[in-house]
Design an enzyme around this catalytic site. Structure first.
Site, PDB file in Angstrom:
ATOM      1  N   GLY A 111       0.840  -1.211   0.000  1.00 47.16           N
ATOM      2  CA  GLY A 111       0.000   0.000   0.000  1.00 47.16           C
ATOM      3  C   GLY A 111       0.871   1.256   0.000  1.00 47.16           C
ATOM      4  N   HIS A 112       1.851   1.280   0.910  1.00 50.56           N
ATOM      5  CA  HIS A 112       2.775   2.420   0.947  1.00 50.56           C
ATOM      6  C   HIS A 112       3.536   2.532  -0.373  1.00 50.56           C
ATOM      7  CE1 HIS A 112       2.818   1.280   5.412  1.00 50.56           C
ATOM      8  NE2 HIS A 112       2.409   2.531   5.447  1.00 50.56           N
ATOM      9  N   GLY A 148      -3.095   7.688   1.185  1.00 52.96           N
ATOM     10  CA  GLY A 148      -3.907   6.536   0.806  1.00 52.96           C
ATOM     11  C   GLY A 148      -5.374   6.713   1.158  1.00 52.96           C
TER      12      GLY A 148
HETATM   13  P1  AMP Z   1       0.703   4.761   7.776  1.00 53.64           P
HETATM   14  O1  AMP Z   1       2.112   4.275   7.681  1.00 53.64           O
HETATM   15  O2  AMP Z   1      -0.264   3.723   8.222  1.00 53.64           O
HETATM   16  O3  AMP Z   1       0.579   6.075   8.522  1.00 53.64           O
HETATM   17  O4  AMP Z   1       0.255   5.093   6.294  1.00 53.64           O
HETATM   18  C1  AMP Z   1       0.991   5.961   5.486  1.00 53.64           C
HETATM   19  C2  AMP Z   1       0.216   6.232   4.228  1.00 53.64           C
HETATM   20  O5  AMP Z   1      -0.033   5.008   3.541  1.00 53.64           O
HETATM   21  C3  AMP Z   1      -1.160   6.861   4.497  1.00 53.64           C
HETATM   22  O6  AMP Z   1      -1.431   7.843   3.503  1.00 53.64           O
HETATM   23  C4  AMP Z   1      -2.087   5.683   4.366  1.00 53.64           C
HETATM   24  O7  AMP Z   1      -3.399   6.050   3.980  1.00 53.64           O
HETATM   25  C5  AMP Z   1      -1.410   4.892   3.279  1.00 53.64           C
HETATM   26  N1  AMP Z   1      -1.819   3.483   3.315  1.00 53.64           N
HETATM   27  C6  AMP Z   1      -1.787   2.643   4.375  1.00 53.64           C
HETATM   28  N2  AMP Z   1      -2.294   1.430   4.040  1.00 53.64           N
HETATM   29  C7  AMP Z   1      -2.663   1.515   2.745  1.00 53.64           C
HETATM   30  C8  AMP Z   1      -3.264   0.607   1.816  1.00 53.64           C
HETATM   31  N3  AMP Z   1      -3.595  -0.638   2.152  1.00 53.64           N
HETATM   32  N4  AMP Z   1      -3.503   1.045   0.555  1.00 53.64           N
HETATM   33  C9  AMP Z   1      -3.187   2.321   0.188  1.00 53.64           C
HETATM   34  N5  AMP Z   1      -2.612   3.216   1.011  1.00 53.64           N
HETATM   35  C10 AMP Z   1      -2.357   2.830   2.274  1.00 53.64           C
END
Ligand code: AMP
Length: 283
Positions: A35-36, A151
């Site tokens: 996702g990241h 995301g």
């Molecule tokens: P985090 O590390 O959880 O703070 O996420 C960092 C970025 O990655 C944020 O913009 C999230 O929305 C995005 N993100 C996390 N999981 C996913 C996913 N499964 N699909 C797309 N983007 C994601």
């Protein structure tokens, strides 16, 4: 790939960019997954190597965790993250070595977005979005991105950051990327690493239920109460924090699906709080 550890070094790097070079930013809390990486690829597409630099941040922001939340067990793997980031063409990883530098003990300045931060996740995580908005404001000030990519998995966060960006006349552009899922439908999340095998299997109920709601809207169901009825049974044994259908633009309450809405879920499986959503457009 350059690894930057301090705010001063990051600012100096930004100031040294030649005029006309663009900077893209993808903020993360690390433990990177596909996702990241999809957001990083999108950022790279928007700012190719011949046009500018791609920066990511890896910072587990303590101010967005509540006192009884999972800050201490949030998964971390900096070496693995740096290898993954390099593999998708990241130029700079900003990994603040000292959380105190990002949030000194005597910091007294917070950024929050009224009303939008109080619903959905904000209802059970009262200071969460204040922490998110403040850290993003700091990152934008230090890195001054022309494009930053978020995301859709964190739909409320994206909505709040877009509003903050607009309200504060911040520069640059916000871009979003779609939710990336495991082959079986589970939305990718760093927190999935903390799920037991049983909890992970149970958590598949979330994407299954969202898919069923999508199908019912497609088949013509418009009544929100009807769409949400039966959610507790469908998501069992998950403990629901919330399941709601709200306006996709301003997260306002809706009784009927008459325009784009977001169906959002937060639930605990084996002690791990997961979120997921589906944007539904009746067309
Ligand atoms: P985090 O590390 O959880 O703070 O996420 C960092 C970025 O990655 C944020 O913009 C999230 O929305 C995005 N993100 C996390 N999981 C996913 C996913 N499964 N699909 C797309 N983007 C994601």
């Amino acid at each position: 790939m350059k690894v930057v550890r301090t705010v001063a070094e990051m600012k100096a790097w930004r100031s040294a960019r030649a005029p006309g070079r663009r900077v893209a930013l993808v903020p993360t809390m690390g433990f990177l997954h596909e996702g990241h990486l999809s957001l990083m690829r999108e950022a790279r597409r928007r700012v190719p190597a011949d046009a500018g630099e791609l920066v990511i941040s890896i910072f587990v922001n303590p101010t967005q965790f509540g006192p009884n939340e999972d800050l201490d067990v949030y998964p971390r793997d900096e070496a693995g993250d740096l290898a993954k980031a390099a593999s998708v063409g990241v130029d700079v990883a900003f990994c603040p070595i000292d959380p105190q530098e990002m949030f000194p003990e005597d910091a007294r300045t917070w950024v929050y977005v009224d009303a939008l931060q109080d619903v959905l996740c904000g209802a059970s995580r009262p200071d969460h979005f204040r922490g998110v908005c403040t850290v993003c404001t700091k990152l934008w000030n230090v890195i001054r991105p022309d494009v930053s990519v978020y995301g859709e998995k964190d739909y409320q966060q994206l909505t709040i950051l877009r509003r903050m960006h607009r309200d504060l006349h911040l520069s640059g552009e916000i871009v979003s990327g779609p939710i990336v899922r495991e082959a079986d439908g589970l939305a990718m999340s760093s927190r999935n690493a903390n799920l037991s095998a049983q909890a992970r299997a149970d958590a598949l109920a979330i994407s299954r239920w969202l898919g069923a709601v999508r199908a019912r809207v497609r088949a013509g169901e418009r009544d929100v109460a009807t769409l949400l009825a039966g959610a507790a049974a469908a998501l069992a044994p998950g403990q629901i924090d919330y399941v709601e259908i709200r306006d996709a633009q301003d997260l306002g309450e809706v009784e009927r699906v008459e325009g784009p809405v977001v169906c959002a879920v937060a639930a605990w499986y084996g002690g791990v709080r997961l979120i997921d959503n589906a944007v539904l457009d009746p067309g």
